[in-house]
Scaffold this motif. Sequence first.
Motif, mmCIF file in Angstrom:
data_model
loop_
_atom_site.group_PDB
_atom_site.id
_atom_site.type_symbol
_atom_site.label_atom_id
_atom_site.label_comp_id
_atom_site.label_asym_id
_atom_site.label_seq_id
_atom_site.Cartn_x
_atom_site.Cartn_y
_atom_site.Cartn_z
ATOM 1 N N GLU A 46 112.457 54.173 66.703
ATOM 2 C CA GLU A 46 112.745 53.883 65.306
ATOM 3 C C GLU A 46 112.220 54.932 64.340
ATOM 4 O OE1 GLU A 46 111.454 50.054 64.122
ATOM 5 O OE2 GLU A 46 112.942 49.009 65.325
ATOM 6 N N VAL A 47 111.226 55.724 64.724
ATOM 7 C CA VAL A 47 110.615 56.677 63.806
ATOM 8 C C VAL A 47 111.541 57.884 63.652
ATOM 9 C CG1 VAL A 47 108.595 58.088 63.361
ATOM 10 C CG2 VAL A 47 108.354 55.916 64.583
ATOM 11 N N PRO A 48 112.210 58.004 62.512
ATOM 12 C CA PRO A 48 113.103 59.151 62.319
ATOM 13 C C PRO A 48 112.323 60.384 61.866
ATOM 14 C CG PRO A 48 113.218 57.709 60.437
ATOM 15 C CD PRO A 48 112.294 57.055 61.425
ATOM 16 N N LYS A 49 112.888 61.529 62.117
ATOM 17 C CA LYS A 49 112.276 62.767 61.646
ATOM 18 C C LYS A 49 112.525 62.887 60.148
ATOM 19 C CE LYS A 49 112.698 65.330 65.920
ATOM 20 N NZ LYS A 49 113.226 66.535 66.573
ATOM 21 N N ILE A 50 111.542 63.409 59.445
ATOM 22 C CA ILE A 50 111.658 63.561 57.992
ATOM 23 C C ILE A 50 111.979 65.016 57.699
ATOM 24 C CG2 ILE A 50 110.433 63.403 55.807
ATOM 25 C CD1 ILE A 50 108.713 61.217 57.094
ATOM 26 N N TYR A 51 113.072 65.220 57.017
ATOM 27 C CA TYR A 51 113.488 66.556 56.621
ATOM 28 C C TYR A 51 113.386 66.659 55.105
ATOM 29 C CZ TYR A 51 115.502 66.715 61.283
ATOM 30 O OH TYR A 51 115.687 66.679 62.629
ATOM 31 N N GLU A 52 112.815 67.762 54.626
ATOM 32 C CA GLU A 52 112.763 67.988 53.186
ATOM 33 C C GLU A 52 113.959 68.852 52.819
ATOM 34 O OE1 GLU A 52 109.094 69.235 51.531
ATOM 35 O OE2 GLU A 52 107.933 67.968 52.877
#
Length: 61
Positions: A46-52
Amino acid sequence: MDIFTVPDPSDSGMGYAYIIMIFVFLAASFTVYKLKKSAQKNKKQEVPKIYEMYESEDKKQ
């Protein structure tokens, strides 16, 4: 035989009822095991990668 009652011991088909109940309980426990395993696997994914997408204001200065 009613699903929610224990078979009567004086019944001649009592052995078959207990065998069927064993198979039903085995199937239920297998299903619960698989559902728990699946829930744990989904929990890890469930933990998605965070993209800025944009630079923050602090980095620009």
